[in-house]
Design a protein around this motif. Structure first.
Motif, PDB file in Angstrom:
ATOM      1  N   SER A  25       1.387  -1.288  -0.124  1.00  0.00           N
ATOM      2  CA  SER A  25       0.004  -0.156   0.468  1.00  0.00           C
ATOM      3  C   SER A  25       0.329   1.964  -0.044  1.00  0.00           C
ATOM      4  N   VAL A  26       2.023   1.420   0.706  1.00  0.00           N
ATOM      5  CA  VAL A  26       2.696   2.455   0.787  1.00  0.00           C
ATOM      6  C   VAL A  26       3.231   2.898  -0.623  1.00  0.00           C
ATOM      7  N   GLN A  30       0.029   4.761  -1.158  1.00  0.00           N
ATOM      8  CA  GLN A  30      -1.982   5.308  -0.280  1.00  0.00           C
ATOM      9  C   GLN A  30      -1.667   6.328   1.314  1.00  0.00           C
ATOM     10  N   TYR A  31      -0.586   6.362   1.460  1.00  0.00           N
ATOM     11  CA  TYR A  31      -0.726   7.236   2.466  1.00  0.00           C
ATOM     12  C   TYR A  31       0.132   8.364   2.192  1.00  0.00           C
ATOM     13  N   THR A  34      -1.314  12.354   3.849  1.00  0.00           N
ATOM     14  CA  THR A  34      -2.964  12.307   5.261  1.00  0.00           C
ATOM     15  C   THR A  34      -3.190  13.397   5.699  1.00  0.00           C
TER      16      THR A  34
END
Length: 64
Positions: A25-26, A30-31, A34
């Protein structure tokens, strides 16, 4: 005593699965952002202004 070996093995397998999902996911981004999602609810929605057709401007007659 053998149940401890089973529990350790299962917990290591679960930890590896979660770590792999986190790395995946990184790498997919995805992040990346934030900050924006946490303050998005504080922004007011922008109103969409409708444009009305304007009447053609009349030319002034400067040839007097």
């Amino acid at each position: 005593m053998s149940i401890i070996y089973v529990l350790i093995t299962v917990s290591v397998i679960v930890a590896v699965i979660f770590f792999t999902a986190f790395v995946y996911s990184v790498k997919r981004g995805q992040y990346d952002d934030t900050y924006t999602p946490s303050v998005r609810m504080l922004f007011e929605d922008e109103l969409v202004k409708t444009t009305t057709p304007k009447a053609p401007a009349q030319k002034e007659n400067n040839n007097q």
